[in-house]
Write a protein that holds these residues in place. Structure first.
Motif: not given
Ligand code: SF4
Length: 331
Positions: A96, A160, A237
């Motif tokens: 991420g 997300p 994402f």
């Protein structure tokens, strides 16, 4: 950005009291500041919680781990205990954002990040999550990143994040302090909500509650994988993500724990899929059955129809890798 008052909380009780009075807690601010700049959120008061003593990663008596709410994502992913016992968590965190964001982002903030629905971020557009009762721009609009499971006619947004998907697969829990000083522990798989008729509520936190930590159960062993499918290979994402903790014994799947990201308003777990896999001999027929079960009731909205076959393929690929099987293998 609208003017706001800045306060620094010196203790958890004070943070909770200020939050109960309408203050918005801020730690890394990697999502909240963006929301404030766009006037999606306009808090009158920001409560800085960075001085709270919640930056430790500590072993638990049962062999688990307690990760403080203010532990940065970078520190968590780099911790040798996390990497050894719960590598799925480190992999998901590193999938991420960017180095810079992971250095600022915290455990609690990551859990509480808000959807990236384009309409949510545009105050000129209708959005039931931002302005309850205004409608949902995504339902009849561009919905490529939106939910295929668990959505409602009020909101089709997705959660997300990556970290929480791994935490859900690992059966982690969120430790929460209430304004009256009591504490409760909520499984991560039940921390985020489905939108229903109240999409403005992302999770089960009540006014004035403060996240203290995340706890992990003892390591389950086996193979832990996090596969994230996205538009580009970094700083994007997920379109679909799969977190898997799978342990094999004697040619059978002794334990399977799966969670899915970017499919719903919360990290998605389906206990039926775990139950189907556990005890079975791995192979393509089993994996296809697992995908059928997972996607039973999945609904595309037009632009995101591709997520249904993409989820199927990603799940099968993860299960093959986790069980050491090849395409075409049958039980
Ligand atoms: Fe708002 Fe949810 Fe609709 Fe997006 S999907 S516009 S967040 S109500």
């Amino acid at each position: 950005m609208r003017p706001f008052e800045y306060r620094r909380a010196e203790g958890v009780e004070q943070a909770g009291a200020l939050a109960l009075a309408g203050g918005r807690l801020i730690a890394g601010g990697t999502n909240l500041l963006d929301l404030m700049k766009l006037q999606v959120e306009t808090p009158a008061q920001l409560v800085d919680v960075n001085r709270l003593p919640l930056r430790e990663i500590e072993p638990l008596a049962d062999g688990g781990l307690r990760i403080g709410a203010l532990v940065s994502n970078s520190a968590c992913a780099a911790d040798p205990r996390v990497r050894a016992g719960w590598p799925l968590l480190a992999r998901a965190i590193l999938a991420g954002a960017t180095f810079q964001l992971r250095n600022k982002a915290t455990t609690a903030g990551n859990l509480c990040q808000r959807t990236r629905c384009h309409y949510f971020y545009n105050p000129d557009q209708p959005c039931n999550k931002r302005a309850p009762g205004s409608g949902c721009g995504a339902l009849g609009g561009f919905n490529r990143i939106h939910a295929i499971l668990g959505a409602s006619d009020q909101c089709i947004a997705t959660y997300p994040g990556d970290m929480a998907v791994a935490l859900a697969a690992l059966d982690a829990a969120v430790v929460i302090a209430a304004p009256d000083g009591s504490q409760r522990s909520v499984p991560v798989r039940g921390f985020h909500r489905l939108p229903g008729d109240t999409p403005e509520k992302d999770n089960v936190l009540e006014p004035g509650e403060v996240i203290l930590a995340v706890t992990l159960p003892p390591p389950a062993g086996g193979t832990q994988l996090y596969r994230k499918v996205r538009e580009r290979s970094s700083y994007a994402f997920a379109l679909v993500s799969v977190a898997a903790a799978v342990r094999m014994e004697g040619g059978r799947i002794a334990q399977a724990s799966l969670a899915f990201g970017a499919l719903a308003h919360r990290p998605w777990r389906d206990p039926r899929v775990d139950a189907l896999l556990t005890g079975a001999r791995p192979g393509d027929a089993l994996f296809a059955e697992a995908a059928d079960l997972l996607l039973e009731g999945a609904q595309g909205r037009g632009h995101n129809d591709f997520k249904i076959p993409l989820t199927r393929r990603t799940l099968v690929a993860v299960l093959r890798e986790a069980t050491g099987t090849q395409p075409g293998d049958q039980a």
